[in-house]
Design a protein around this motif. Structure first.
Motif, PDB file in Angstrom:
ATOM      1  N   GLY A 111       0.828  -1.195   0.000  1.00 16.14           N
ATOM      2  CA  GLY A 111       0.000   0.000   0.000  1.00 16.14           C
ATOM      3  C   GLY A 111       0.860   1.242   0.000  1.00 16.14           C
ATOM      4  O   GLY A 111       2.089   1.169  -0.113  1.00 16.14           O
ATOM      5  N   SER A 112       0.232   2.379   0.140  1.00 17.70           N
ATOM      6  CA  SER A 112       0.952   3.643   0.103  1.00 17.70           C
ATOM      7  C   SER A 112       1.796   3.828   1.361  1.00 17.70           C
ATOM      8  O   SER A 112       1.345   3.556   2.471  1.00 17.70           O
ATOM      9  CB  SER A 112      -0.039   4.802  -0.025  1.00 17.70           C
ATOM     10  OG  SER A 112       0.637   6.046   0.087  1.00 17.70           O
ATOM     11  N   ALA A 113       3.016   4.311   1.161  1.00 19.40           N
ATOM     12  CA  ALA A 113       3.887   4.672   2.283  1.00 19.40           C
ATOM     13  C   ALA A 113       3.960   6.184   2.434  1.00 19.40           C
ATOM     14  O   ALA A 113       4.833   6.699   3.117  1.00 19.40           O
ATOM     15  CB  ALA A 113       5.284   4.105   2.063  1.00 19.40           C
ATOM     16  N   SER A 114       3.029   6.880   1.790  1.00 21.09           N
ATOM     17  CA  SER A 114       3.059   8.336   1.781  1.00 21.09           C
ATOM     18  C   SER A 114       2.888   8.911   3.178  1.00 21.09           C
ATOM     19  O   SER A 114       2.146   8.380   4.005  1.00 21.09           O
ATOM     20  CB  SER A 114       1.936   8.872   0.880  1.00 21.09           C
ATOM     21  OG  SER A 114       1.767  10.262   1.042  1.00 21.09           O
ATOM     22  N   GLY A 115       3.533  10.028   3.418  1.00 19.45           N
ATOM     23  CA  GLY A 115       3.364  10.732   4.679  1.00 19.45           C
ATOM     24  C   GLY A 115       1.994  11.362   4.832  1.00 19.45           C
ATOM     25  O   GLY A 115       1.646  11.834   5.913  1.00 19.45           O
ATOM     26  N   PHE A 116       1.205  11.369   3.749  1.00 23.90           N
ATOM     27  CA  PHE A 116      -0.145  11.917   3.810  1.00 23.90           C
ATOM     28  C   PHE A 116      -1.172  10.872   4.223  1.00 23.90           C
ATOM     29  O   PHE A 116      -2.347  11.185   4.385  1.00 23.90           O
ATOM     30  CB  PHE A 116      -0.543  12.501   2.448  1.00 23.90           C
ATOM     31  CG  PHE A 116       0.348  13.629   1.996  1.00 23.90           C
ATOM     32  CD1 PHE A 116       0.273  14.871   2.607  1.00 23.90           C
ATOM     33  CD2 PHE A 116       1.270  13.447   0.981  1.00 23.90           C
ATOM     34  CE1 PHE A 116       1.091  15.920   2.201  1.00 23.90           C
ATOM     35  CE2 PHE A 116       2.096  14.480   0.572  1.00 23.90           C
ATOM     36  CZ  PHE A 116       2.009  15.722   1.180  1.00 23.90           C
ATOM     37  N   THR A 117      -0.745   9.626   4.384  1.00 27.50           N
ATOM     38  CA  THR A 117      -1.662   8.562   4.791  1.00 27.50           C
ATOM     39  C   THR A 117      -2.081   8.771   6.245  1.00 27.50           C
ATOM     40  O   THR A 117      -1.255   9.118   7.096  1.00 27.50           O
ATOM     41  CB  THR A 117      -0.987   7.190   4.638  1.00 27.50           C
ATOM     42  OG1 THR A 117      -0.504   7.042   3.307  1.00 27.50           O
ATOM     43  CG2 THR A 117      -1.979   6.073   4.926  1.00 27.50           C
ATOM     44  N   ASP A 118      -3.348   8.541   6.520  1.00 24.09           N
ATOM     45  CA  ASP A 118      -3.888   8.711   7.875  1.00 24.09           C
ATOM     46  C   ASP A 118      -3.138   7.804   8.852  1.00 24.09           C
ATOM     47  O   ASP A 118      -3.017   6.600   8.642  1.00 24.09           O
ATOM     48  CB  ASP A 118      -5.375   8.361   7.856  1.00 24.09           C
ATOM     49  CG  ASP A 118      -6.068   8.697   9.171  1.00 24.09           C
ATOM     50  OD1 ASP A 118      -5.379   8.936  10.164  1.00 24.09           O
ATOM     51  OD2 ASP A 118      -7.309   8.706   9.179  1.00 24.09           O
ATOM     52  N   ALA A 119      -2.611   8.384   9.945  1.00 29.46           N
ATOM     53  CA  ALA A 119      -1.860   7.605  10.936  1.00 29.46           C
ATOM     54  C   ALA A 119      -2.727   6.519  11.562  1.00 29.46           C
ATOM     55  O   ALA A 119      -2.245   5.425  11.865  1.00 29.46           O
ATOM     56  CB  ALA A 119      -1.305   8.533  12.020  1.00 29.46           C
ATOM     57  N   PHE A 120      -4.016   6.804  11.756  1.00 29.33           N
ATOM     58  CA  PHE A 120      -4.916   5.812  12.354  1.00 29.33           C
ATOM     59  C   PHE A 120      -5.069   4.605  11.435  1.00 29.33           C
ATOM     60  O   PHE A 120      -5.013   3.454  11.884  1.00 29.33           O
ATOM     61  CB  PHE A 120      -6.279   6.452  12.623  1.00 29.33           C
ATOM     62  CG  PHE A 120      -7.297   5.504  13.204  1.00 29.33           C
ATOM     63  CD1 PHE A 120      -7.334   5.256  14.571  1.00 29.33           C
ATOM     64  CD2 PHE A 120      -8.207   4.834  12.394  1.00 29.33           C
ATOM     65  CE1 PHE A 120      -8.266   4.387  15.112  1.00 29.33           C
ATOM     66  CE2 PHE A 120      -9.133   3.963  12.922  1.00 29.33           C
ATOM     67  CZ  PHE A 120      -9.165   3.732  14.280  1.00 29.33           C
ATOM     68  N   GLU A 121      -5.279   4.859  10.129  1.00 24.66           N
ATOM     69  CA  GLU A 121      -5.429   3.761   9.179  1.00 24.66           C
ATOM     70  C   GLU A 121      -4.123   2.987   9.029  1.00 24.66           C
ATOM     71  O   GLU A 121      -4.126   1.766   8.874  1.00 24.66           O
ATOM     72  CB  GLU A 121      -5.890   4.313   7.823  1.00 24.66           C
ATOM     73  CG  GLU A 121      -7.302   4.859   7.815  1.00 24.66           C
ATOM     74  CD  GLU A 121      -8.334   3.793   8.144  1.00 24.66           C
ATOM     75  OE1 GLU A 121      -8.242   2.682   7.593  1.00 24.66           O
ATOM     76  OE2 GLU A 121      -9.225   4.068   8.968  1.00 24.66           O
ATOM     77  N   THR A 122      -3.005   3.704   9.070  1.00 26.24           N
ATOM     78  CA  THR A 122      -1.699   3.040   9.006  1.00 26.24           C
ATOM     79  C   THR A 122      -1.527   2.086  10.182  1.00 26.24           C
ATOM     80  O   THR A 122      -1.099   0.934  10.020  1.00 26.24           O
ATOM     81  CB  THR A 122      -0.568   4.084   9.003  1.00 26.24           C
ATOM     82  OG1 THR A 122      -0.691   4.920   7.856  1.00 26.24           O
ATOM     83  CG2 THR A 122       0.801   3.417   8.999  1.00 26.24           C
ATOM     84  N   ALA A 123      -1.855   2.552  11.387  1.00 24.98           N
ATOM     85  CA  ALA A 123      -1.738   1.712  12.580  1.00 24.98           C
ATOM     86  C   ALA A 123      -2.659   0.505  12.493  1.00 24.98           C
ATOM     87  O   ALA A 123      -2.297  -0.600  12.899  1.00 24.98           O
ATOM     88  CB  ALA A 123      -2.064   2.538  13.823  1.00 24.98           C
ATOM     89  N   LYS A 124      -3.856   0.702  11.950  1.00 23.85           N
ATOM     90  CA  LYS A 124      -4.805  -0.407  11.805  1.00 23.85           C
ATOM     91  C   LYS A 124      -4.244  -1.489  10.901  1.00 23.85           C
ATOM     92  O   LYS A 124      -4.290  -2.687  11.222  1.00 23.85           O
ATOM     93  CB  LYS A 124      -6.119   0.125  11.244  1.00 23.85           C
ATOM     94  CG  LYS A 124      -7.172  -0.945  10.975  1.00 23.85           C
ATOM     95  CD  LYS A 124      -8.423  -0.333  10.351  1.00 23.85           C
ATOM     96  CE  LYS A 124      -9.437  -1.419   9.982  1.00 23.85           C
ATOM     97  NZ  LYS A 124     -10.627  -0.833   9.318  1.00 23.85           N
ATOM     98  N   VAL A 125      -3.707  -1.087   9.746  1.00 19.40           N
ATOM     99  CA  VAL A 125      -3.141  -2.060   8.799  1.00 19.40           C
ATOM    100  C   VAL A 125      -1.952  -2.783   9.416  1.00 19.40           C
ATOM    101  O   VAL A 125      -1.818  -4.013   9.300  1.00 19.40           O
ATOM    102  CB  VAL A 125      -2.735  -1.358   7.486  1.00 19.40           C
ATOM    103  CG1 VAL A 125      -1.882  -2.275   6.623  1.00 19.40           C
ATOM    104  CG2 VAL A 125      -3.966  -0.919   6.710  1.00 19.40           C
ATOM    105  N   LEU A 126      -1.077  -2.046  10.093  1.00 16.98           N
ATOM    106  CA  LEU A 126       0.100  -2.668  10.708  1.00 16.98           C
ATOM    107  C   LEU A 126      -0.305  -3.677  11.779  1.00 16.98           C
ATOM    108  O   LEU A 126       0.256  -4.783  11.855  1.00 16.98           O
ATOM    109  CB  LEU A 126       1.013  -1.599  11.310  1.00 16.98           C
ATOM    110  CG  LEU A 126       1.761  -0.707  10.313  1.00 16.98           C
ATOM    111  CD1 LEU A 126       2.509   0.395  11.056  1.00 16.98           C
ATOM    112  CD2 LEU A 126       2.721  -1.521   9.466  1.00 16.98           C
ATOM    113  N   ALA A 127      -1.283  -3.316  12.611  1.00 14.37           N
ATOM    114  CA  ALA A 127      -1.722  -4.227  13.676  1.00 14.37           C
ATOM    115  C   ALA A 127      -2.333  -5.496  13.087  1.00 14.37           C
ATOM    116  O   ALA A 127      -2.064  -6.604  13.566  1.00 14.37           O
ATOM    117  CB  ALA A 127      -2.738  -3.523  14.577  1.00 14.37           C
ATOM    118  N   GLU A 128      -3.138  -5.355  12.037  1.00 13.77           N
ATOM    119  CA  GLU A 128      -3.739  -6.529  11.400  1.00 13.77           C
ATOM    120  C   GLU A 128      -2.676  -7.406  10.753  1.00 13.77           C
ATOM    121  O   GLU A 128      -2.772  -8.636  10.780  1.00 13.77           O
ATOM    122  CB  GLU A 128      -4.776  -6.080  10.365  1.00 13.77           C
ATOM    123  CG  GLU A 128      -6.014  -5.443  10.977  1.00 13.77           C
ATOM    124  CD  GLU A 128      -6.948  -4.849   9.929  1.00 13.77           C
ATOM    125  OE1 GLU A 128      -6.528  -4.755   8.747  1.00 13.77           O
ATOM    126  OE2 GLU A 128      -8.088  -4.489  10.289  1.00 13.77           O
TER     127      GLU A 128
END
Length: 269
Positions: free
Chosen positions: A96-113
């Motif tokens: 997925g996107s590694a952009s700095g504009f990606t929502d931190a909450f959604e990033t954390a959700k994907v990483l945790a899953e």
């Protein structure tokens, strides 16, 4: 007596900081101009966490290290060819996107899953490592949210050193203001540690470790699952580079007191 740890390092790629970065609006939201063409490197903050994880695993036989990365797998493959020579680890990829504009909450959700899906991971032995900050996102919030989602309440941010005791306890040094450290002791895993720069230099390249890593990591890249980051309600009205302003006035033989007074007045304004 040694202790076995299952160390999960969260870290992705960022554009090489030597490049000129120009933000722009795209149909998918804010992005960087020619982002897929920019050379990429492992986020330096995550790099510190990875090297500390590899050192900790080497000093505690039986420990394992995973590097969990959210990013475009084509760009990750290029970067991993170099990173794989630095330290032994098992790569786990969310495409997925590694952009700095990606929502931190959604990033954390994907990483945790993604971490939840790691085969053989024993969460009772887990140490969750990552960068305290990020070269692409300065919120310092992702690691905290990943830990909360995984049910890990023992969290430390700005870590520069950990020392494991014979009884499995872990002494943690966290940065505080004034160049001082806060010393904490946790009974053991699981724990979250957001790393600052640590105390270790970047390891030298080891082609043998690189070959061993890539034998495991190439299949991980090929089997990477798409990351769903669509749940965000985050909206950007506009993106632009910060404006710079330089005002220069050349004055000869000005008294030091007058120069100091003008500087103070300028700072106050």
């Amino acid at each position: 007596m040694g202790n076995e740890f299952h160390i999960v390092v969260c870290g992705s790629i960022v554009p090489d900081p030597l490049q000129t970065l120009a933000p722009q609006d795209t149909p998918q939201g804010p992005g960087l101009q020619n982002e897929m063409m920019l050379p990429a490197v492992l986020d330096p903050w995550a790099g510190h966490a990875l090297y500390e994880a590899a050192n900790l695993a080497a000093n505690n036989p039986g420990s394992q290290v995973w590097l969990v990365a959210l990013g475009p797998k084509a760009k990750l493959q290029q970067v991993m060819m170099a990173v794989s020579q630095k330290a032994p680890f098992q790569l786990v990829v969310a495409d997925g996107s590694a952009s700095g504009f990606t929502d931190a909450f959604e990033t954390a959700k994907v990483l945790a899953e993604t971490i939840d899906g790691i085969a053989g991971l024993d969460k009772s032995k887990m140490l969750l490592f990552g960068g305290w900050q990020s070269a692409s996102r300065g919120s310092g919030a992702v690691m905290q949210m990943v830990g909360e989602r995984l049910g890990v309440s023992e969290q430390f941010q700005g870590v520069d050193k950990v020392v494991v005791g014979d009884d499995g306890s872990i002494e943690v040094l966290e940065r505080v203001e004034g160049g001082a450290y806060q010393k904490s002791v946790v009974d053991g895993a699981p724990a979250v540690m957001g790393w600052a720069t640590g105390e270790l230099p970047e390891p030298p390249n080891n082609p043998q470790i690189g070959m061993q890593n890539m034998q495991k990591n190439m299949p991980a890249l090929q089997q990477a699952k798409p990351a769903d980051l669509s749940g965000t309600s985050l909206k950007f009205e506009s993106v632009e580079l910060p404006q710079t302003r330089r005002e220069t006035r050349i004055v000869k033989d000005a008294p030091l007191e007058e120069m100091a007074r003008e500087i103070v007045e300028w700072l106050k304004s």
